[in-house]
Design a protein around this motif. Structure first.
Motif, PDB file in Angstrom:
ATOM      1  N   TYR A  85       0.824  -1.214   0.000  1.00 59.71           N
ATOM      2  CA  TYR A  85       0.000   0.000   0.000  1.00 59.71           C
ATOM      3  C   TYR A  85       0.858   1.264   0.000  1.00 59.71           C
ATOM      4  N   GLU A  86       1.787   1.375   0.930  1.00 56.99           N
ATOM      5  CA  GLU A  86       2.588   2.589   1.060  1.00 56.99           C
ATOM      6  C   GLU A  86       3.483   2.811  -0.153  1.00 56.99           C
ATOM      7  N   ASP A 107      -9.308   6.048  -1.356  1.00 55.63           N
ATOM      8  CA  ASP A 107      -9.303   4.629  -0.993  1.00 55.63           C
ATOM      9  C   ASP A 107     -10.706   4.039  -1.101  1.00 55.63           C
ATOM     10  N   THR A 239      -4.312  -3.205  -3.651  1.00 58.36           N
ATOM     11  CA  THR A 239      -3.155  -3.343  -2.774  1.00 58.36           C
ATOM     12  C   THR A 239      -3.448  -4.362  -1.680  1.00 58.36           C
ATOM     13  N   LYS A 241      -3.858  -3.717   1.292  1.00 61.94           N
ATOM     14  CA  LYS A 241      -4.694  -3.092   2.326  1.00 61.94           C
ATOM     15  C   LYS A 241      -5.997  -2.543   1.756  1.00 61.94           C
ATOM     16  N   LEU A 244      -7.305   1.331  -4.244  1.00 69.20           N
ATOM     17  CA  LEU A 244      -7.080   2.765  -4.421  1.00 69.20           C
ATOM     18  C   LEU A 244      -7.556   3.158  -5.819  1.00 69.20           C
TER      19      LEU A 244
END
Length: 276
Positions: A85-86, A107, A239, A241, A244
């Motif tokens: 994610y990051e 998101d 992702t 998480k 997006l």
């Protein structure tokens, strides 16, 4: 999604419709015991015909149904994608910095993760509105769309823009309706906009949302830049998480292209990270 989590999701969706377990059972032609076991995560099998009856009985839109069926599969988010994610957010931040068009990244809850300065200039979102969002912890697409400041800018396009964004919001958030963050978002939107938000939430329930939720067209007279025509193009990223979306406003007329270039010159290439 694990059976227990899916059962909690069904319970949240049922209550959102205002149904008791008995009423949902009657509407779906399922037994009340089946509904009870399903919501407790104790139903042995989630057959496709059962899921189809539930999707219909819960008044889900076409796009919500798709997410509902995905949620019924016992697969963790990391199995959909191993993209970090990051890392992806950092890559998208670099992309936004080079896009000379209004653009942002949101998101699965429609929380705005990144925004470039072009879109802030387009909608005249200054420090006061950003401070309001920070104070309320509501850097959310729906919070912005309903805001009176935004409504004054898009004027007669407001109704259709709200409906189009609601369908997107419903689709993206379906699998996360039982999470604390989604409940916080709905609580804040209801507290801030009251009956107006509730009316559109109910208006977009069910129905035939056959148009794409990956693109929205805007046509309105901007108080500073005149008549604008542009199309939002949405690129989806998966992702580990959650999903997006990167939205970019693409001009549909020469006049809009000139206005966006003027905005880009004024705004520069700065990008804000709004949600961690």
């Amino acid at each position: 999604m694990k059976k227990e989590a899916f059962g909690e999701l069904v319970s949240v969706l049922r209550k959102d419709c205002g149904f008791t377990q008995a009423e949902l059972a009657e509407k779906t032609h399922l037994s009340r015991r089946t509904i009870e076991e399903l919501e407790r995560g104790k139903l042995a099998k989630l057959e496709w015909d059962l899921l189809a009856k539930l999707a219909l009985g819960l008044d889900l839109t076409n796009f919500e149904r798709e997410e509902f069926f995905v949620a019924a599969v016992d697969v963790p988010q990391t199995s959909f994608s191993n993209a970090d994610y990051e890392t992806l957010v950092s890559e998208l931040e670099n992309i936004l910095g080079n896009v000379r068009l209004p653009a942002f990244v949101a998101d699965h809850n429609s929380d705005i993760v990144l925004t470039n300065n072009c879109i802030l200039h387009l909608f005249d979102i200054g420090t006061e509105l950003l401070a309001e969002g920070q104070q309320n912890k509501m850097f959310n697409v729906m919070y912005v769309v309903f805001h009176e400041h935004y409504a004054r800018i898009i004027k007669n396009a407001f109704h259709q823009v709200v409906i189009d964004n609601f369908h997107r919001f419903r689709k993206n958030s379906l699998r996360y309706r039982a999470t604390p963050r989604f409940k916080e978002i709905i609580g804040s939107l209801n507290a801030r906009y009251g009956k107006d938000f509730t009316r559109y939430w109910d208006f977009t329930r069910g129905g035939q949302d056959t148009t794409s939720v990956s693109s929205i067209s805007y046509r309105y007279h901007h108080p500073q830049y005149g008549y604008l025509e542009y199309h939002s193009t949405i690129t989806e990223y998966v992702t580990n998480k959650g999903d997006l979306d990167m939205t970019v406003y693409v001009p549909l007329s020469i006049e809009t292209a000139i206005a966006f270039e003027e905005i880009a010159k004024q705004a520069g290439n700065s990008v804000l990270r709004l949600v961690e």
